[in-house]
Design an enzyme around this catalytic site. Structure first.
Site, PDB file in Angstrom:
ATOM      1  N   CYS A  87       4.256 -14.186  -2.629  1.00  0.00           N
ATOM      2  CA  CYS A  87       4.988 -13.450  -1.598  1.00  0.00           C
ATOM      3  C   CYS A  87       5.424 -14.387  -0.451  1.00  0.00           C
ATOM      4  O   CYS A  87       6.320 -15.199  -0.657  1.00  0.00           O
ATOM      5  CB  CYS A  87       4.149 -12.274  -1.140  1.00  0.00           C
ATOM      6  SG  CYS A  87       5.152 -10.989  -0.405  1.00  0.00           S
ATOM      7  N   HIS A 180       1.699  -9.592  -5.341  1.00  0.00           N
ATOM      8  CA  HIS A 180       0.364 -10.024  -4.897  1.00  0.00           C
ATOM      9  C   HIS A 180      -0.648  -9.883  -6.035  1.00  0.00           C
ATOM     10  O   HIS A 180      -1.367  -8.883  -6.097  1.00  0.00           O
ATOM     11  CB  HIS A 180      -0.104  -9.152  -3.726  1.00  0.00           C
ATOM     12  CG  HIS A 180       0.603  -9.424  -2.452  1.00  0.00           C
ATOM     13  ND1 HIS A 180       0.104 -10.262  -1.478  1.00  0.00           N
ATOM     14  CD2 HIS A 180       1.779  -8.971  -1.986  1.00  0.00           C
ATOM     15  CE1 HIS A 180       0.942 -10.302  -0.456  1.00  0.00           C
ATOM     16  NE2 HIS A 180       1.966  -9.533  -0.743  1.00  0.00           N
ATOM     17  N   GLU A 182      -3.382 -11.176  -6.297  1.00  0.00           N
ATOM     18  CA  GLU A 182      -4.754 -11.193  -5.753  1.00  0.00           C
ATOM     19  C   GLU A 182      -5.211  -9.799  -5.327  1.00  0.00           C
ATOM     20  O   GLU A 182      -6.380  -9.597  -5.014  1.00  0.00           O
ATOM     21  CB  GLU A 182      -4.847 -12.189  -4.576  1.00  0.00           C
ATOM     22  CG  GLU A 182      -4.266 -11.733  -3.247  1.00  0.00           C
ATOM     23  CD  GLU A 182      -2.736 -11.790  -3.161  1.00  0.00           C
ATOM     24  OE1 GLU A 182      -2.082 -12.026  -4.202  1.00  0.00           O
ATOM     25  OE2 GLU A 182      -2.220 -11.600  -2.048  1.00  0.00           O
TER      26      GLU A 182
HETATM   27  N1  GLN Z   1       7.962 -10.399   4.436  1.00  0.00           N
HETATM   28  C1  GLN Z   1       6.978 -11.427   4.513  1.00  0.00           C
HETATM   29  C2  GLN Z   1       7.570 -12.745   4.966  1.00  0.00           C
HETATM   30  O1  GLN Z   1       8.729 -12.889   5.109  1.00  0.00           O
HETATM   31  C3  GLN Z   1       6.287 -11.610   3.191  1.00  0.00           C
HETATM   32  C4  GLN Z   1       5.477 -10.386   2.851  1.00  0.00           C
HETATM   33  C5  GLN Z   1       4.175 -10.663   2.170  1.00  0.00           C
HETATM   34  O2  GLN Z   1       3.742 -11.802   2.026  1.00  0.00           O
HETATM   35  N2  GLN Z   1       3.500  -9.630   1.801  1.00  0.00           N
HETATM   36  O3  GLN Z   1       6.833 -13.656   5.187  1.00  0.00           O
END
Ligand code: GLN
Length: 197
Positions: A87, A180, A182
């Site tokens: 992410c 995610h 994890e």
């Molecule tokens: N929107 C977040 C960002 O730009 C990422 C979201 C996340 O890691 N759950 O860093």
């Protein structure tokens, strides 16, 4: 499931400046892998691989610079250290970021272009069953304000899709997930990463 003895001796660092690093640590511990929280260049010097967690990529970007971790991490990735970004971690590893902050840094470690928070407000968090290459059965993927891969080079290996979007991909030593892994009980994606170390 246990990993091989060889990889059990390796230390997997988890970037712990901000975000969901503790869930990665728990998952690695369940796989019998030694972990190290990475907040300083000193911490980084003992790791064989690194996970960059979800969180807020703009904040992590600032903290990477103020902690003086940015340059040494960049060097280690380009020298072949296995790295896994989930992410926000995927955003940090991308070649190009859309809708980021102007001063946001990335490691330019994988030939993908990502758009932050790309799934819009209504579905900014959702869960889906996805099919991952070489894994039997579906993987339950949790997406939280997820980035979308809007462009990728043919050199990038596609490991999973959600609809037409690539959500798990690899190029050489760099693995990225828009979701995610994890946060589910399923350790198979982490296991996939650990096996490469
Ligand atoms: N929107 C977040 C960002 O730009 C990422 C979201 C996340 O890691 N759950 O860093």
């Amino acid at each position: 499931m246990r990993v091989s003895q060889n990889s059990a001796k390796k230390v997997v660092g988890v970037l712990a400046l901000q975000g969901a690093f503790d869930s990665h640590e728990r998952m690695l511990s369940e796989l019998d892998v030694a972990t190290q929280e990475v907040r300083t260049p000193q911490d980084l010097s003992v790791v064989d691989a690194l996970i960059m967690p979800g969180g807020e990529s703009t904040t992590m970007s600032q903290l990477l610079e103020s902690s003086e971790l940015y340059e040494p991490i960049k060097k280690m990735i380009h020298e072949g250290m296995p790295v896994f970004g989930t992410c926000a971690g995927m955003i940090l590893l991308a070649k190009r970021i859309f809708d980021g902050r102007d001063d946001q840094v990335s490691f330019n470690a994988i030939d993908i272009e990502v758009q932050r928070n790309a799934y819009g407000r209504q579905v900014d968090s959702f869960e889906a069953e996805i099919q991952v290459e070489r894994l039997d059965g579906a993987f339950h993927a949790v997406f939280i304000r997820a980035p979308r891969i809007v462009n990728l080079s043919p050199d990038v290996e596609v490991l999973a899709k959600f609809g037409s979007d690539v959500v798990l991909a690899r190029q050489k030593n760099v693995l990225v997930a828009a979701f995610h892994p994890e946060l589910s009980d399923d350790k198979r994606v982490h296991e996939m990463f650990v096996k490469e170390i």
